[in-house]
Design an enzyme around this catalytic site. Structure first.
Site, mmCIF file in Angstrom:
data_model
loop_
_atom_site.group_PDB
_atom_site.id
_atom_site.type_symbol
_atom_site.label_atom_id
_atom_site.label_comp_id
_atom_site.label_asym_id
_atom_site.label_seq_id
_atom_site.Cartn_x
_atom_site.Cartn_y
_atom_site.Cartn_z
ATOM 1 C CE LYS A 1 92.624 26.924 31.007
ATOM 2 N NZ LYS A 1 93.273 27.865 30.377
ATOM 3 C CE LYS B 1 100.398 18.579 28.836
ATOM 4 N NZ LYS B 1 99.502 19.465 28.543
ATOM 5 C CE LYS C 1 103.937 27.855 33.427
ATOM 6 N NZ LYS C 1 103.523 28.904 32.369
#
Length: 333
Positions: free
Chosen positions: A111, A194, A197
């Site tokens: 991240k 995957k 969003k």
């Protein structure tokens, strides 16, 4: 009964991937476990959030969970920041967890990327808060995806070190809850990634609030290959987009991919996509309608979440109070 805990970030309307991969699997747990679920807004602010958006998305996620089948009368459903035990226990765990353990967490590296020095301290100690989320309820089962298994192992390390350091057997061992083969839903634009969003293309995903025309259009435009569908699973090898669409139809109709191929093998994607779109619309439209109904009455939705928080506090506060006593904090009046 077994106590189960799980949380989900308020990061926008859930996708079909969120629904089939996680949320739908939480629903049956309400009937054979003490199920505790929360919208983890404390986790959300490990990266900056627009306050108005965070508020909107928190309600949106809560409404989605209820619309997908979580019943506030059969489970405990609440917002994380409404139960202070999460943050308090997280600080205790910050002082128990070792830096070396946190340095091994791959999700922070993923991240933060190359900009780790500019990342928040909250993002770094995120796994300690996750451990507190679970341990505040003495939950022993947690449904997790592959990306959270490492954090679950860390939660157990923290619990064991706390017990060892203070000479107690207070925090239990957590076990991952395996609920059969989870549906792994991939992007409609790239079958090797995957469904997410965060993908800049809305065409890559089905959102739970998409209307019938939007769902049909996205499926019609979904990436495929020129070959017809095979009649056996081996025929899907090296065909990620075909495998993804077959898997979605299998999951949404509660069958196996083998059965889908048995019925649709030899078909071109035009006819198959039409069948898939119809199945998705039939399944998802009631969810979208219920979400809208709930969001049109935010007062009632908030009231249900407040009741859930009261029920959660009744479990978490005594556990957190005992942890304070074990650590040696002077009792507050």
């Amino acid at each position: 009964m077994t106590r189960v805990f799980s949380g989900i970030q308020p990061s926008g309307v859930p996708t079909l991937g969120n629904y089939l991969g996680a949320i739908r699997n939480w629903v049956p747990l309400q009937d054979h476990a003490e199920a505790i679920y929360c919208v983890v807004d404390l986790h959300a602010i490990t990266v900056w959030q627009d306050p108005k958006e965070l508020l909107r998305q928190t309600r949106e996620m809560a409404a989605a969970l209820i619309a997908c089948g979580l019943d506030p009368k059969r489970c405990i459903l609440f917002v994380q920041s409404h139960v202070r035990a999460h943050a308090e226990l997280a600080w205790i765990f910050n002082c128990v967890a070792r830096l070396g353990w946190l340095n091994r967490m791959t999700q922070f590296k993923d991240k933060a990327g190359k900009n780790q020095e500019a990342s928040s301290a909250g993002l770094y100690v995120y796994p300690n808060l996750m451990a507190a989320d679970i341990m505040a309820y003495h939950a022993t089962k947690v449904p997790v995806g592959d990306d959270q298994k490492q954090h679950l192992e860390l939660a157990n390390d923290i619990a064991q070190k706390f017990n060892h350091d203070y000479g107690v057997e207070f925090f239990p061992t957590i076990e991952p809850l395996i609920q059969g083969v989870a549906a792994r839903v991939m992007s409609l634009r790239d079958g090797t990634k995957k469904m997410s969003k965060s993908d800049p293309s809305d065409q890559s995903r089905i959102n739970l609030t998409d209307d019938a025309d939007t769902i049909a259009m996205k499926i019609r435009r979904a990436k495929t290959d020129p070959e017809p569908l095979p009649d056996h699973m081996a025929g899907l090898e090296n065909r990620p987009e075909a495998r993804n669409l077959v898997g979605i139809l299998a999951a949404i109709t509660d069958t196996l991919p083998e059965n889908v191929l048995r019925e649709h093998g030899g078909q071109g994607f035009g006819a198959f996509k039409s069948t898939l779109a119809d199945a998705l619309v039939a399944h998802l439209q009631p969810i979208a309608a219920e979400m809208k109904r709930l969001l049109d009455d935010p007062g009632a939705l908030d009231a249900a979440l407040h009741v859930g928080a009261e029920r959660a506090r009744a479990i978490a506060e005594p556990i957190c109070a005992k942890a304070r006593e074990i650590v040696g904090f002077l009792p507050a009046r």
